[in-house]
Design an enzyme around this catalytic site. Structure first.
Site, PDB file in Angstrom:
ATOM      1  N   PHE A 133      74.755  -7.210 -25.693  1.00  0.00           N
ATOM      2  CA  PHE A 133      73.915  -6.712 -26.784  1.00  0.00           C
ATOM      3  C   PHE A 133      73.993  -5.175 -26.837  1.00  0.00           C
ATOM      4  CE2 PHE A 133      69.943  -5.803 -28.987  1.00  0.00           C
ATOM      5  CZ  PHE A 133      69.929  -6.774 -29.971  1.00  0.00           C
ATOM      6  N   ASP A 210      69.860 -10.256 -18.474  1.00  0.00           N
ATOM      7  CA  ASP A 210      69.140 -10.134 -19.737  1.00  0.00           C
ATOM      8  C   ASP A 210      68.874 -11.552 -20.244  1.00  0.00           C
ATOM      9  OD1 ASP A 210      68.367  -9.898 -22.404  1.00  0.00           O
ATOM     10  OD2 ASP A 210      69.467  -8.016 -22.658  1.00  0.00           O
ATOM     11  N   TYR A 235      59.482 -11.823 -28.378  1.00  0.00           N
ATOM     12  CA  TYR A 235      59.291 -12.083 -29.821  1.00  0.00           C
ATOM     13  C   TYR A 235      60.314 -13.076 -30.366  1.00  0.00           C
ATOM     14  CZ  TYR A 235      62.711  -8.252 -29.911  1.00  0.00           C
ATOM     15  OH  TYR A 235      63.800  -7.453 -29.686  1.00  0.00           O
ATOM     16  N   LYS A 236      61.227 -13.554 -29.510  1.00  0.00           N
ATOM     17  CA  LYS A 236      62.223 -14.530 -29.953  1.00  0.00           C
ATOM     18  C   LYS A 236      61.649 -15.931 -29.725  1.00  0.00           C
ATOM     19  CE  LYS A 236      65.817 -11.130 -29.602  1.00  0.00           C
ATOM     20  NZ  LYS A 236      66.754 -10.396 -28.772  1.00  0.00           N
ATOM     21  N   ARG A 384      74.742 -17.012 -38.133  1.00  0.00           N
ATOM     22  CA  ARG A 384      74.097 -17.388 -36.886  1.00  0.00           C
ATOM     23  C   ARG A 384      72.858 -18.230 -37.184  1.00  0.00           C
ATOM     24  NH1 ARG A 384      71.775 -13.230 -32.436  1.00  0.00           N
ATOM     25  NH2 ARG A 384      70.256 -13.092 -34.112  1.00  0.00           N
TER      26      ARG A 384
HETATM   27  C1  LIG Z   1      66.987  -9.012 -28.867  1.00  0.00           C
HETATM   28  C2  LIG Z   1      67.702  -8.458 -27.699  1.00  0.00           C
HETATM   29  C3  LIG Z   1      67.354  -7.193 -27.175  1.00  0.00           C
HETATM   30  C4  LIG Z   1      66.341  -6.361 -27.890  1.00  0.00           C
HETATM   31  O1  LIG Z   1      65.818  -5.263 -27.209  1.00  0.00           O
HETATM   32  P1  LIG Z   1      64.549  -4.528 -27.818  1.00  0.00           P
HETATM   33  O2  LIG Z   1      64.272  -3.426 -26.906  1.00  0.00           O
HETATM   34  O3  LIG Z   1      63.446  -5.534 -27.929  1.00  0.00           O
HETATM   35  O4  LIG Z   1      64.899  -4.050 -29.198  1.00  0.00           O
HETATM   36  C5  LIG Z   1      68.020  -6.773 -26.032  1.00  0.00           C
HETATM   37  N1  LIG Z   1      68.970  -7.552 -25.435  1.00  0.00           N
HETATM   38  C6  LIG Z   1      69.311  -8.757 -25.939  1.00  0.00           C
HETATM   39  C7  LIG Z   1      70.348  -9.592 -25.251  1.00  0.00           C
HETATM   40  C8  LIG Z   1      68.690  -9.249 -27.076  1.00  0.00           C
HETATM   41  O5  LIG Z   1      69.045 -10.426 -27.583  1.00  0.00           O
END
Ligand SMILES: *Cc1c(COP(=O)(O)O)cnc(C)c1O
Length: 419
Positions: A133, A210, A235-236, A384
């Site tokens: 990410f 992660d 939040y997911k 997606r």
């Molecule tokens: C959604 C996501 C993030 C998001 O990070 P934020 O600090 O909440 O913006 C980070 N890593 C992965 C793998 C994600 O899917």
């Protein structure tokens, strides 16, 4: 199978679904919108709306500053322990709700590389993959610059993810830290967490997982699998609401070894003595920095109630059934139009979403949004489809894929007309 037979099958699956009753506990899930983005922002639990009102009126409005002593100071570890127990397989005292995922990644990764450099100054590499990410890659680039370290890139296939062979080739005596996503955000590739953790440890490295795309969708056993560190979004699949704070896991025996870089008063052992110097508190609280975002922590507790009720194994079983159904429909309806699967076909190697590739998908996504079918689009050409097990029905998957076929046909017809 004909369209009607597929629809009948979807309805049969919904009737047999032991988790179906959770769906009406989400705001709007009984409406016409087909929601395929629960892996980016989960729907709100209906009970969270009431909970927020009650909190504003009674807790904040009535208890005022007393609320901190009475309850709020404990919330980051209380909710952290619940996530530990019900979602990521961690015993109490190792998980805490903190800042955003990005900031927690920074804090844990910086603490980890500093501890490693102190132990062995030759360990100057951080291993990460090219399709991790963006925020993970950017944070690690920053840390490498701060500490004069190097990033060692694993080149991943965007339809797959980091394999054991790749990590074994990349990790060695120079490695301080390995950072991997458990479920790849683009392809949904599910990494072999046990094996990759073992390979990192054999190389003398620490590993930071992660869990953003697995927490609440794929069972995790942080303690059993020997994780050092992990972070994840709420939040997911945990439906915490836009910008709800993330969680951090730090294995107990590392608490005293790691010194996190944003040392603030919420991580000290004498918070209200306002002492002259920072003294980190014992335990997981030392990874906190400033005042906790209490309001933004409340909705996720409603989802945790549902997860504790359903159990992660049942959630994973439904997740696999949903993604398998989506792939079957895509093969039958979309493959003849040139769409190919950009996620692993084997459910044991796949998380909770499915990515479908076609060079027209950007336009298809825009059309779908106009029709209240909400997937998302990820370059290059990836549609997606995120299928949140507690709030998604099989009939919804059917409707969404049917609409995708219609929109793709329209786009292709227009292109042909132009040519
Ligand atoms: C959604 C996501 C993030 C998001 O990070 P934020 O600090 O909440 O913006 C980070 N890593 C992965 C793998 C994600 O899917």
């Amino acid at each position: 199978m004909t369209l009607d037979a597929r629809l009948a099958y979807a309805r049969r699956m919904d009737r047999a679904d032991g988790l179906a009753h959770h769906r009406k506990r989400f705001q709007g899930a009984d409406g016409d919108v087909v929601y395929f983005d629960g892996n980016s922002l989960g729907r709100p639990p209906v009970s969270a709306i009431e909970r927020m009102q009650r909190f504003m009126a009674h807790d904040w409005g009535g208890r005022l500053i007393r609320g901190w002593d009475e309850a709020w100071l404990q919330l980051p570890t209380e909710i952290g322990d619940r996530i530990g127990r019900s979602v990521i397989g961690a015993t109490a005292g190792q998980t805490v709700i903190g800042d955003s995922t990005t900031v927690l990644l920074y804090k844990l990764a910086r603490a980890a590389v500093d501890a490693q450099l102190a132990r062995d100054p030759r360990r100057r590499e951080i291993v990460v993959d090219t399709d991790n990410f963006p925020t993970d890659r950017y944070v690690l680039e920053g840390i490498a610059a701060e500490r004069s370290m190097r990033l060692r890139w694993i080149r991943t296939d965007p339809t797959g993810g980091v394999t054991s062979e790749q990590l074994a080739a990349a990790a060695g005596p120079d490695t301080a830290l390995v950072v991997v996503s458990h479920v790849a955000y683009r392809s949904a590739y599910l990494a072999d967490a046990v094996e990759l953790t073992r390979i990192a440890h054999d190389a003398g490295a620490l590993i930071l997982w992660d869990l953003c795309h697995s927490a609440g969708s794929v069972p995790v056993r942080a303690d059993l699998w020997g994780f050092d560190l992990a972070v994840g979004c709420t939040y997911k699949y945990l439906n915490g609401g836009p910008g709800s704070p993330a969680f951090a896991y730090v294995r107990e025996d590392l608490h005293d070894v790691l010194r996190q870089p944003i040392q603030g008063w919420f991580g000290t052992d004498d918070q209200f003595e306002m002492g002259p110097a920072y003294r980190p508190v014992r335990g997981i609280r030392r990874f906190l920095s400033g005042t906790s975002p209490i309001l933004a922590m409340l909705p996720m507790e409603e989802t945790l109630d549902m997860i504790e009720d359903a159990g992660m194994d049942a959630i994973r079983a439904k997740s696999i059934a949903l993604t398998t159904f989506a792939i079957e429909l895509a093969e039958e309806w979309l493959a003849p139009l040139g769409v190919r699967l950009a996620s692993p076909a084997d459910p044991d190697e796949r998380g909770g979403h499915v990515t479908l590739h076609h060079d027209a998908m950007r336009e298809v996504t825009a059309r779908l949004w106009q029709r209240d079918v909400i997937p998302d689009y990820r370059d290059p050409g990836g549609l997606r489809i995120g299928l949140s097990p507690l709030s998604t029905s099989f009939e919804e998957v059917h409707r969404g894929l049917d609409a995708t076929r219609t929109c793709l046909r329209e786009v292709l017809a227009e292109r042909a007309g132009l040519g």
